[in-house]
Each structure stands twice: as C-alpha cells, then as structure tokens.
Design a protein around this motif. Sequence first.
Motif, mmCIF file in Angstrom:
data_model
loop_
_atom_site.group_PDB
_atom_site.id
_atom_site.type_symbol
_atom_site.label_atom_id
_atom_site.label_comp_id
_atom_site.label_asym_id
_atom_site.label_seq_id
_atom_site.Cartn_x
_atom_site.Cartn_y
_atom_site.Cartn_z
ATOM 1 N N GLU A 29 0.825 -1.211 0.000
ATOM 2 C CA GLU A 29 0.000 0.000 0.000
ATOM 3 C C GLU A 29 0.857 1.259 0.000
ATOM 4 N N SER A 30 1.869 1.290 0.871
ATOM 5 C CA SER A 30 2.714 2.485 0.933
ATOM 6 C C SER A 30 3.535 2.657 -0.341
ATOM 7 N N LEU A 31 3.958 1.544 -0.952
ATOM 8 C CA LEU A 31 4.702 1.637 -2.209
ATOM 9 C C LEU A 31 3.823 2.229 -3.307
ATOM 10 N N SER A 32 2.566 1.827 -3.343
ATOM 11 C CA SER A 32 1.634 2.392 -4.329
ATOM 12 C C SER A 32 1.475 3.892 -4.120
ATOM 13 N N THR A 33 1.417 4.309 -2.858
ATOM 14 C CA THR A 33 1.297 5.735 -2.546
ATOM 15 C C THR A 33 2.553 6.489 -2.957
ATOM 16 N N ILE A 34 3.709 5.896 -2.701
ATOM 17 C CA ILE A 34 4.982 6.516 -3.081
ATOM 18 C C ILE A 34 5.048 6.738 -4.586
ATOM 19 N N ILE A 35 4.611 5.742 -5.338
ATOM 20 C CA ILE A 35 4.624 5.850 -6.799
ATOM 21 C C ILE A 35 3.601 6.884 -7.267
ATOM 22 N N GLU A 36 2.421 6.856 -6.663
ATOM 23 C CA GLU A 36 1.367 7.806 -7.046
ATOM 24 C C GLU A 36 1.794 9.242 -6.772
ATOM 25 N N TYR A 37 2.441 9.474 -5.640
ATOM 26 C CA TYR A 37 2.868 10.821 -5.261
ATOM 27 C C TYR A 37 4.194 11.228 -5.912
ATOM 28 N N GLN A 38 4.817 10.299 -6.637
ATOM 29 C CA GLN A 38 6.121 10.563 -7.265
ATOM 30 C C GLN A 38 7.104 11.116 -6.224
ATOM 31 N N LEU A 39 7.183 10.389 -5.136
ATOM 32 C CA LEU A 39 7.907 10.859 -3.961
ATOM 33 C C LEU A 39 9.374 11.172 -4.238
ATOM 34 N N PHE A 40 10.000 10.384 -5.105
ATOM 35 C CA PHE A 40 11.426 10.560 -5.343
ATOM 36 C C PHE A 40 11.718 11.624 -6.395
ATOM 37 N N ASP A 41 10.676 12.245 -6.924
ATOM 38 C CA ASP A 41 10.867 13.346 -7.867
ATOM 39 C C ASP A 41 10.879 14.692 -7.156
ATOM 40 N N GLN A 42 10.691 14.667 -5.838
ATOM 41 C CA GLN A 42 10.636 15.906 -5.072
ATOM 42 C C GLN A 42 12.009 16.204 -4.470
ATOM 43 N N PRO A 43 12.602 17.340 -4.812
ATOM 44 C CA PRO A 43 13.975 17.625 -4.383
ATOM 45 C C PRO A 43 14.121 18.004 -2.913
ATOM 46 N N TYR A 44 13.047 18.451 -2.284
ATOM 47 C CA TYR A 44 13.154 18.925 -0.903
ATOM 48 C C TYR A 44 12.102 18.253 -0.032
ATOM 49 N N PRO A 45 12.482 17.946 1.222
ATOM 50 C CA PRO A 45 13.830 18.040 1.787
ATOM 51 C C PRO A 45 14.763 17.006 1.155
ATOM 52 N N PRO A 46 16.083 17.182 1.299
ATOM 53 C CA PRO A 46 17.033 16.276 0.642
ATOM 54 C C PRO A 46 16.757 14.809 0.970
#
Length: 232
Positions: A29-46
Amino acid sequence: MTHRDHKKSTPISVHPELRRNLLTNPTHESLSTIIEYQLFDQPYPPLVDDILCLLPYWEQQACEGNVVLAALIQYLTQRSPHFIKNEPMIQANLLRIRILASTPGIFSFPPYEIQEHLVQFLQTADVLADLPTLEVVSFSSAEITPLASDLTRFRLTPHSRRYIQNLFHAERREAVLSVLAHIAKLYPIISTCRKAYALMLSLDNPDIWGKHPFCLRLIANRFWDYQLDECK
C-alpha cells in the motif's frame, strides 16, 4: 498536454514526516502511494538525509524478508539515478539491502550481532569461497590465465591485484552478494550463515574487492579448478 495529463506528471507535495512514514516500513500500500505521489521526484527536503536515517531499519527488514523493500529500492534507483551515483556508500548499502530483501527466507540470528562484532565473524570467513554454492560465480579460463604465474607462486603483484579488482565488475559483485545472501538465509549451518552476512557487510566498498581474502580465494579456487581439468 491536457490538464489531466499535467496533473499526473506533477509530483504531489508531501510533508517530510509523511514521506518518512511511507518509507520507514514499506508495504504494498505504501509503495503504491509513493509511486502515485512521485515521492522521489521531489527535491526537498534532501532525500539523502532520510535514506541515511532509514538504512538501519531497512537492513533489519531485509533480513526479516520484507520483499516490498526490494521493490521500493529498485524504484528509488530508477527514479533517482544521479542521487544514487553520487552517494557510493548509500549505493553499496542499498544494493546489499535490496539483495537481502529479495532473497527468500529470514535470518536465524540477529543481524546486529554480526554488525557489532564484524571482525570476529570475518575470521576464517574466506573459507566460504570453497562452498560448491559459489561455483555459480564463474570466471572464464581467459580471465584467469593472466594470473597463472602469480597464483602458482602464491604471490600477487600490484598489477595482478588491479587486474583482479577489474574482474569483479558490477554484475559479478551483485552475483557474489546474491549467493552470499542465499547462504546467510538458507544454509543449514548457522555459523556459516553468520559468516556469509559478515562477508556481505565487509564487501560494502567496491574498491576493496581486489584485495579481499574471500575474493582472492574465489579466484584462486577457479584457477586450480582449471588446472585440475587440464590434468584429467
């Protein structure tokens, strides 16, 4: 581009605490949310700060068989390749954790026991290179032949050590670590399991493979295997 397409391609702003919560204990579930939110495309916070804090938790979960963690790390490396490339220590840890997480089974011993007494468990750990399981890590005769003279004399020149270092390229390093992970989780003798995990920890730095006792023994074994084959 439609408004809908633009919305899909734009990362959703996520509070740092929520990001840490999503990453701490990965589930489907959390992995799906991470992908949906494009979590690793956000530069901040580092991202590096969060990853450094999470490494010990991920290590434990990998040893306990959290397969979703392997998928998360794979996704992370795909979405943030430059971050991974610029952080060699994190890269090495993530590789080991991904391999452990994707290997079936769980540890039959507490991993912190090995982490805290690594030198002790590395004593004689190079003998694991003699296990038949490691034979799946192959070296061609052409790769071994340039080392014949030094291996016969049991003395490696600096040039030979550099040559051996190059033999352990990224794909081969991953193959070795994968076999060690399999041994650490599934081998029937617990002392061997502990040594396999200790070896994985000691091989964090790719630059030391060419002089690591386990790796040198692996190369020597392949050389003598070829020598025996020629005598048959």
